[in-house]
Design an enzyme around this catalytic site. Structure first.
Site: not given
Length: 377
Positions: A166, A248, A369
Protein backbone atom coordinates in the site's frame (compact mmCIF):
# COMPACT_ATOMS: atom_id res chain seq x y z
CA UNK A 1 -7.65 23.26 -17.86
CA UNK A 2 -9.91 25.73 -16.10
CA UNK A 3 -9.92 27.40 -12.73
CA UNK A 4 -13.15 26.75 -10.87
CA UNK A 5 -14.76 28.11 -7.74
CA UNK A 6 -13.27 26.16 -4.81
CA UNK A 7 -15.69 23.83 -3.09
CA UNK A 8 -15.47 22.09 0.27
CA UNK A 9 -13.36 18.97 -0.01
CA UNK A 10 -15.97 17.26 2.14
CA UNK A 11 -18.12 17.30 -1.02
CA UNK A 12 -15.40 15.66 -3.14
CA UNK A 13 -14.00 12.99 -0.80
CA UNK A 14 -15.72 9.78 0.23
CA UNK A 15 -14.89 10.29 3.92
CA UNK A 16 -16.64 13.66 3.60
CA UNK A 17 -14.20 15.81 5.53
CA UNK A 18 -12.26 18.91 4.54
CA UNK A 19 -12.80 22.63 3.96
CA UNK A 20 -12.43 24.46 0.65
CA UNK A 21 -8.91 25.17 -0.63
CA UNK A 22 -7.70 28.59 -1.67
CA UNK A 23 -7.68 27.68 -5.34
CA UNK A 24 -8.99 24.83 -7.49
CA UNK A 25 -8.34 23.71 -11.06
CA UNK A 26 -10.16 21.06 -13.09
CA UNK A 27 -8.36 19.23 -15.91
CA UNK A 28 -10.17 17.04 -18.44
CA UNK A 29 -7.22 16.56 -20.81
CA UNK A 30 -3.60 15.58 -20.25
CA UNK A 31 -2.49 18.88 -21.74
CA UNK A 32 -4.73 20.79 -19.35
CA UNK A 33 -3.47 18.79 -16.39
CA UNK A 34 0.15 19.48 -17.29
CA UNK A 35 -0.61 23.17 -17.78
CA UNK A 36 -2.35 23.53 -14.42
CA UNK A 37 0.45 21.71 -12.61
CA UNK A 38 3.20 23.78 -14.18
CA UNK A 39 1.32 27.01 -13.44
CA UNK A 40 0.84 25.96 -9.82
CA UNK A 41 4.49 25.04 -9.43
CA UNK A 42 5.67 28.34 -10.93
CA UNK A 43 3.56 30.20 -8.38
CA UNK A 44 5.10 28.11 -5.60
CA UNK A 45 1.72 27.07 -4.18
CA UNK A 46 1.19 24.19 -1.82
CA UNK A 47 -0.78 21.66 -3.86
CA UNK A 48 -2.20 18.22 -4.29
CA UNK A 49 -4.18 16.43 -6.97
CA UNK A 50 -7.63 15.00 -6.40
CA UNK A 51 -9.08 12.08 -8.31
CA UNK A 52 -12.01 10.16 -6.87
CA UNK A 53 -11.24 11.35 -3.34
CA UNK A 54 -11.67 7.79 -2.03
CA UNK A 55 -8.28 7.42 -0.38
CA UNK A 56 -7.89 10.90 1.06
CA UNK A 57 -8.35 12.03 4.65
CA UNK A 58 -8.43 15.84 4.74
CA UNK A 59 -8.28 17.99 7.87
CA UNK A 60 -10.80 20.59 9.00
CA UNK A 61 -8.69 23.67 8.37
CA UNK A 62 -8.86 25.25 4.87
CA UNK A 63 -6.05 24.02 2.64
CA UNK A 64 -3.79 26.98 1.94
CA UNK A 65 -2.91 26.12 -1.62
CA UNK A 66 -4.20 24.68 -4.88
CA UNK A 67 -6.17 21.51 -5.47
CA UNK A 68 -6.17 20.11 -9.02
CA UNK A 69 -9.05 17.80 -9.92
CA UNK A 70 -7.95 15.15 -12.42
CA UNK A 71 -10.85 14.33 -14.76
CA UNK A 72 -8.97 12.82 -17.73
CA UNK A 73 -10.44 9.63 -19.19
CA UNK A 74 -9.68 7.01 -21.82
CA UNK A 75 -8.28 3.50 -22.37
CA UNK A 76 -5.92 2.55 -25.20
CA UNK A 77 -5.05 -1.04 -26.19
CA UNK A 78 -1.40 -1.67 -27.01
CA UNK A 79 0.51 -4.76 -28.12
CA UNK A 80 2.45 -6.65 -25.48
CA UNK A 81 5.92 -8.09 -26.15
CA UNK A 82 4.75 -11.25 -24.36
CA UNK A 83 2.72 -13.86 -26.27
CA UNK A 84 -0.89 -14.20 -25.17
CA UNK A 85 -0.93 -10.85 -23.40
CA UNK A 86 -2.12 -7.30 -24.09
CA UNK A 87 -1.35 -3.90 -22.64
CA UNK A 88 -3.87 -1.27 -21.58
CA UNK A 89 -2.88 2.36 -21.15
CA UNK A 90 -5.42 4.36 -19.16
CA UNK A 91 -5.64 8.06 -18.39
CA UNK A 92 -5.06 9.03 -14.77
CA UNK A 93 -8.60 10.33 -14.20
CA UNK A 94 -10.28 7.20 -15.54
CA UNK A 95 -12.29 5.34 -12.90
CA UNK A 96 -10.35 2.36 -11.57
CA UNK A 97 -13.34 0.04 -11.50
CA UNK A 98 -14.26 1.14 -15.02
CA UNK A 99 -10.81 -0.07 -16.13
CA UNK A 100 -11.35 -3.39 -14.35
CA UNK A 101 -14.79 -3.76 -15.94
CA UNK A 102 -13.28 -3.06 -19.38
CA UNK A 103 -10.57 -5.69 -18.86
CA UNK A 104 -13.01 -8.34 -17.67
CA UNK A 105 -15.49 -7.64 -20.48
CA UNK A 106 -12.72 -8.10 -23.06
CA UNK A 107 -11.28 -11.24 -21.45
CA UNK A 108 -8.10 -9.67 -20.05
CA UNK A 109 -7.03 -11.22 -16.74
CA UNK A 110 -5.02 -9.69 -13.93
CA UNK A 111 -7.22 -7.00 -12.37
CA UNK A 112 -10.48 -8.82 -11.60
CA UNK A 113 -9.86 -9.38 -7.86
CA UNK A 114 -9.53 -5.59 -7.50
CA UNK A 115 -13.10 -5.03 -8.72
CA UNK A 116 -15.04 -2.41 -6.82
CA UNK A 117 -12.06 -0.50 -5.46
CA UNK A 118 -13.07 3.16 -5.68
CA UNK A 119 -10.93 5.97 -7.02
CA UNK A 120 -9.05 6.67 -10.22
CA UNK A 121 -6.40 4.87 -12.22
CA UNK A 122 -3.75 7.49 -11.45
CA UNK A 123 -4.05 6.87 -7.73
CA UNK A 124 -3.66 3.10 -8.06
CA UNK A 125 0.17 2.88 -8.36
CA UNK A 126 0.66 5.61 -5.74
CA UNK A 127 -1.12 3.42 -3.21
CA UNK A 128 -0.13 0.12 -4.85
CA UNK A 129 -3.77 -0.85 -4.46
CA UNK A 130 -4.73 -4.43 -3.92
CA UNK A 131 -7.45 -6.74 -2.68
CA UNK A 132 -7.71 -10.42 -1.88
CA UNK A 133 -4.04 -11.04 -2.57
CA UNK A 134 -3.95 -9.32 -5.98
CA UNK A 135 -2.06 -6.03 -6.36
CA UNK A 136 -1.52 -3.64 -9.22
CA UNK A 137 2.23 -4.15 -9.05
CA UNK A 138 1.71 -7.65 -10.48
CA UNK A 139 0.58 -6.22 -13.84
CA UNK A 140 1.92 -2.65 -13.81
CA UNK A 141 4.40 -1.97 -16.60
CA UNK A 142 5.03 1.77 -16.36
CA UNK A 143 3.55 5.15 -15.61
CA UNK A 144 3.85 8.41 -17.46
CA UNK A 145 4.33 11.22 -14.99
CA UNK A 146 5.32 14.84 -14.64
CA UNK A 147 7.93 15.68 -12.02
CA UNK A 148 7.57 18.77 -9.87
CA UNK A 149 11.30 19.33 -9.56
CA UNK A 150 11.84 19.63 -13.32
CA UNK A 151 8.37 20.11 -14.82
CA UNK A 152 9.34 17.42 -17.34
CA UNK A 153 7.24 14.47 -18.48
CA UNK A 154 8.84 11.03 -18.42
CA UNK A 155 7.93 7.36 -18.58
CA UNK A 156 8.95 5.48 -15.44
CA UNK A 157 9.01 1.66 -15.23
CA UNK A 158 7.18 0.03 -12.36
CA UNK A 159 10.46 -1.25 -10.91
CA UNK A 160 11.50 2.36 -10.18
CA UNK A 161 8.40 3.25 -8.18
CA UNK A 162 9.42 1.54 -4.93
CA UNK A 163 6.16 -0.37 -4.78
CA UNK A 164 5.44 -1.93 -1.40
CA UNK A 165 2.47 -2.84 0.72
CA UNK A 166 0.00 0.00 0.00
CA UNK A 167 2.80 2.43 -0.75
CA UNK A 168 5.27 3.73 -3.34
CA UNK A 169 7.84 6.49 -3.64
CA UNK A 170 5.03 8.70 -4.90
CA UNK A 171 2.94 8.38 -1.75
CA UNK A 172 3.47 10.82 1.07
CA UNK A 173 1.42 12.52 3.72
CA UNK A 174 1.11 16.19 2.87
CA UNK A 175 3.59 18.23 4.89
CA UNK A 176 6.10 15.40 5.26
CA UNK A 177 9.35 15.22 3.30
CA UNK A 178 8.43 13.27 0.14
CA UNK A 179 10.75 10.94 -1.69
CA UNK A 180 9.42 12.20 -4.99
CA UNK A 181 6.65 14.67 -5.78
CA UNK A 182 5.20 13.88 -9.16
CA UNK A 183 1.80 13.38 -10.75
CA UNK A 184 0.84 10.35 -12.81
CA UNK A 185 -0.64 11.12 -16.24
CA UNK A 186 -1.18 7.60 -17.59
CA UNK A 187 -0.83 4.04 -16.32
CA UNK A 188 0.05 0.97 -18.42
CA UNK A 189 -0.70 -2.60 -17.34
CA UNK A 190 0.11 -5.92 -19.02
CA UNK A 191 -2.71 -8.48 -18.85
CA UNK A 192 -3.24 -12.10 -19.84
CA UNK A 193 -5.71 -12.68 -22.67
CA UNK A 194 -7.95 -15.28 -21.07
CA UNK A 195 -11.68 -15.28 -20.41
CA UNK A 196 -11.16 -17.57 -17.43
CA UNK A 197 -8.35 -18.35 -15.03
CA UNK A 198 -7.16 -20.74 -12.36
CA UNK A 199 -7.30 -18.88 -9.06
CA UNK A 200 -4.17 -19.73 -7.06
CA UNK A 201 -3.81 -17.09 -4.34
CA UNK A 202 -4.90 -18.41 -0.94
CA UNK A 203 -6.61 -15.18 0.09
CA UNK A 204 -8.58 -14.89 -3.14
CA UNK A 205 -9.50 -18.60 -3.20
CA UNK A 206 -10.82 -18.30 0.33
CA UNK A 207 -12.87 -15.21 -0.56
CA UNK A 208 -14.36 -16.99 -3.58
CA UNK A 209 -14.98 -20.27 -1.77
CA UNK A 210 -12.90 -22.30 -4.23
CA UNK A 211 -11.64 -25.74 -3.25
CA UNK A 212 -9.96 -26.93 -6.45
CA UNK A 213 -8.07 -25.49 -9.40
CA UNK A 214 -10.84 -25.60 -11.96
CA UNK A 215 -10.64 -22.47 -14.17
CA UNK A 216 -13.40 -19.94 -13.49
CA UNK A 217 -14.66 -17.09 -15.71
CA UNK A 218 -13.28 -13.61 -15.02
CA UNK A 219 -16.84 -12.29 -14.95
CA UNK A 220 -17.71 -14.77 -12.20
CA UNK A 221 -14.71 -13.64 -10.13
CA UNK A 222 -15.72 -10.00 -10.59
CA UNK A 223 -19.33 -10.63 -9.61
CA UNK A 224 -18.32 -12.50 -6.47
CA UNK A 225 -15.80 -9.84 -5.45
CA UNK A 226 -18.33 -7.04 -5.98
CA UNK A 227 -20.91 -8.92 -3.88
CA UNK A 228 -18.37 -9.54 -1.12
CA UNK A 229 -17.27 -5.89 -1.05
CA UNK A 230 -20.89 -4.71 -1.02
CA UNK A 231 -21.67 -6.95 1.96
CA UNK A 232 -18.83 -5.21 3.82
CA UNK A 233 -19.89 -1.69 2.85
CA UNK A 234 -16.94 -1.33 0.48
CA UNK A 235 -18.96 -0.27 -2.57
CA UNK A 236 -19.81 3.44 -2.59
CA UNK A 237 -23.51 4.12 -1.96
CA UNK A 238 -24.83 7.58 -1.04
CA UNK A 239 -27.71 5.99 0.85
CA UNK A 240 -25.45 3.79 3.00
CA UNK A 241 -23.39 5.62 5.68
CA UNK A 242 -21.20 2.52 6.02
CA UNK A 243 -19.68 3.43 2.64
CA UNK A 244 -18.89 7.02 3.63
CA UNK A 245 -15.25 6.31 4.34
CA UNK A 246 -11.99 5.39 2.64
CA UNK A 247 -12.52 1.65 2.55
CA UNK A 248 -9.96 -0.01 4.78
CA UNK A 249 -8.73 2.76 7.07
CA UNK A 250 -5.84 0.72 8.46
CA UNK A 251 -3.39 -1.53 6.67
CA UNK A 252 -3.22 -5.20 7.47
CA UNK A 253 -0.13 -5.68 9.63
CA UNK A 254 2.95 -7.38 8.19
CA UNK A 255 4.90 -9.01 11.02
CA UNK A 256 7.80 -11.38 11.44
CA UNK A 257 7.07 -15.07 11.74
CA UNK A 258 8.07 -14.91 15.41
CA UNK A 259 5.56 -12.15 16.13
CA UNK A 260 2.88 -14.03 14.19
CA UNK A 261 3.45 -17.08 16.39
CA UNK A 262 2.87 -14.93 19.47
CA UNK A 263 -0.62 -14.01 18.26
CA UNK A 264 -3.62 -16.23 18.99
CA UNK A 265 -3.79 -19.11 16.48
CA UNK A 266 -7.26 -18.05 15.33
CA UNK A 267 -5.91 -14.72 14.05
CA UNK A 268 -6.26 -14.83 10.22
CA UNK A 269 -2.89 -14.68 8.49
CA UNK A 270 -1.38 -15.08 5.04
CA UNK A 271 2.19 -15.55 3.84
CA UNK A 272 3.84 -12.52 2.29
CA UNK A 273 4.23 -12.98 -1.46
CA UNK A 274 7.88 -13.40 -2.56
CA UNK A 275 7.79 -10.29 -4.76
CA UNK A 276 6.71 -7.98 -1.94
CA UNK A 277 10.24 -7.20 -0.80
CA UNK A 278 9.34 -3.60 0.02
CA UNK A 279 6.43 -4.38 2.34
CA UNK A 280 6.27 -2.30 5.50
CA UNK A 281 6.70 -4.35 8.65
CA UNK A 282 5.24 -3.26 11.97
CA UNK A 283 7.70 -4.51 14.60
CA UNK A 284 6.74 -5.42 18.13
CA UNK A 285 8.22 -2.41 19.89
CA UNK A 286 7.64 -0.02 22.76
CA UNK A 287 5.20 2.64 21.66
CA UNK A 288 6.28 6.19 22.47
CA UNK A 289 3.63 8.08 20.53
CA UNK A 290 5.41 7.67 17.20
CA UNK A 291 5.03 4.94 14.62
CA UNK A 292 8.02 2.64 15.16
CA UNK A 293 10.52 2.26 12.34
CA UNK A 294 9.84 -0.22 9.58
CA UNK A 295 12.13 -2.72 7.94
CA UNK A 296 12.05 -4.56 4.63
CA UNK A 297 9.95 -7.70 4.69
CA UNK A 298 11.18 -11.16 3.79
CA UNK A 299 9.28 -14.10 2.39
CA UNK A 300 9.12 -15.55 5.92
CA UNK A 301 7.05 -12.60 7.13
CA UNK A 302 3.31 -12.89 7.62
CA UNK A 303 0.35 -10.62 6.91
CA UNK A 304 -2.24 -10.64 9.69
CA UNK A 305 -5.78 -9.33 9.66
CA UNK A 306 -6.06 -5.81 11.06
CA UNK A 307 -9.86 -6.21 11.23
CA UNK A 308 -9.45 -9.24 13.50
CA UNK A 309 -6.95 -7.38 15.72
CA UNK A 310 -9.35 -4.45 16.03
CA UNK A 311 -12.32 -6.61 17.01
CA UNK A 312 -10.29 -8.67 19.48
CA UNK A 313 -9.11 -5.44 21.07
CA UNK A 314 -12.74 -4.75 21.98
CA UNK A 315 -13.69 -2.51 19.05
CA UNK A 316 -16.84 -3.96 17.55
CA UNK A 317 -18.57 -3.11 14.29
CA UNK A 318 -20.58 0.08 14.75
CA UNK A 319 -18.40 1.29 17.66
CA UNK A 320 -18.29 5.04 18.23
CA UNK A 321 -16.93 7.33 20.90
CA UNK A 322 -19.42 9.36 22.97
CA UNK A 323 -20.93 12.33 21.12
CA UNK A 324 -18.97 11.48 17.96
CA UNK A 325 -20.43 11.38 14.46
CA UNK A 326 -17.65 9.04 13.29
CA UNK A 327 -17.89 5.32 13.82
CA UNK A 328 -16.55 1.96 12.82
CA UNK A 329 -18.62 0.54 9.98
CA UNK A 330 -21.47 -1.72 11.05
CA UNK A 331 -20.33 -4.15 8.34
CA UNK A 332 -16.53 -4.18 8.60
CA UNK A 333 -14.26 -3.43 11.55
CA UNK A 334 -11.50 -2.10 9.30
CA UNK A 335 -13.57 0.79 7.92
CA UNK A 336 -14.08 4.12 9.72
CA UNK A 337 -17.14 6.00 8.53
CA UNK A 338 -18.68 9.44 8.63
CA UNK A 339 -22.22 8.99 9.91
CA UNK A 340 -23.18 12.51 8.89
CA UNK A 341 -21.35 15.77 9.54
CA UNK A 342 -18.37 14.23 11.31
CA UNK A 343 -15.28 16.43 11.40
CA UNK A 344 -11.78 15.24 10.63
CA UNK A 345 -11.01 15.72 14.32
CA UNK A 346 -13.73 13.22 15.23
CA UNK A 347 -12.43 10.66 12.74
CA UNK A 348 -8.86 11.20 13.99
CA UNK A 349 -9.92 10.72 17.61
CA UNK A 350 -11.57 7.41 16.74
CA UNK A 351 -8.55 6.27 14.71
CA UNK A 352 -6.12 7.06 17.54
CA UNK A 353 -8.35 5.26 20.03
CA UNK A 354 -8.33 2.14 17.87
CA UNK A 355 -4.57 2.32 17.43
CA UNK A 356 -4.08 2.59 21.19
CA UNK A 357 -6.39 -0.35 21.94
CA UNK A 358 -4.71 -2.64 19.39
CA UNK A 359 -1.28 -1.64 20.66
CA UNK A 360 -2.25 -2.25 24.28
CA UNK A 361 -3.64 -5.69 23.43
CA UNK A 362 -1.13 -6.95 20.85
CA UNK A 363 1.86 -4.59 20.85
CA UNK A 364 1.30 -3.65 17.21
CA UNK A 365 0.78 -0.15 15.82
CA UNK A 366 -1.70 -0.12 12.95
CA UNK A 367 -0.78 2.27 10.18
CA UNK A 368 -3.40 4.32 8.30
CA UNK A 369 -3.95 3.49 4.64
CA UNK A 370 -5.31 6.80 3.23
CA UNK A 371 -3.19 9.78 2.28
CA UNK A 372 -3.38 12.40 5.04
CA UNK A 373 -3.71 16.10 4.25
CA UNK A 374 -3.72 18.42 7.24
CA UNK A 375 -4.18 15.49 9.59
CA UNK A 376 -1.85 13.88 12.12
CA UNK A 377 -2.34 10.39 13.51
Amino acid sequence: MREIEPVRLAELTTLRTGAAPERMFEATTTEGLVESLRETWVRGDEWFVLGGGSNLFVGDEPFEGTVIRVRTEGIEELPSPHPGRIRLRAQAGHGWDDLVAYAVAHGYAGLEAMSGIPGTVGAAPVQNIGAYGQEIQETLVEVELIDESTGEISTVPAADLGLGFRTSVLKHHHGSVPQRRAVILTVTVDLLIAGERVVRGEQLRRALGLVDETPVPLSWVRERILATRASKGMILDDADPDTHGVGSFFQNAIVTAAVARSLPPECPRWPVAPDLDAVTVIPLAAYDGQVPPSKPATVSDVKVSAAWLIEQAGIRKGFKLPRSRASVSTKHALALTNRGGATAAEVSELARFIQSRVHAEFGLVLQPEPVLVGVDL
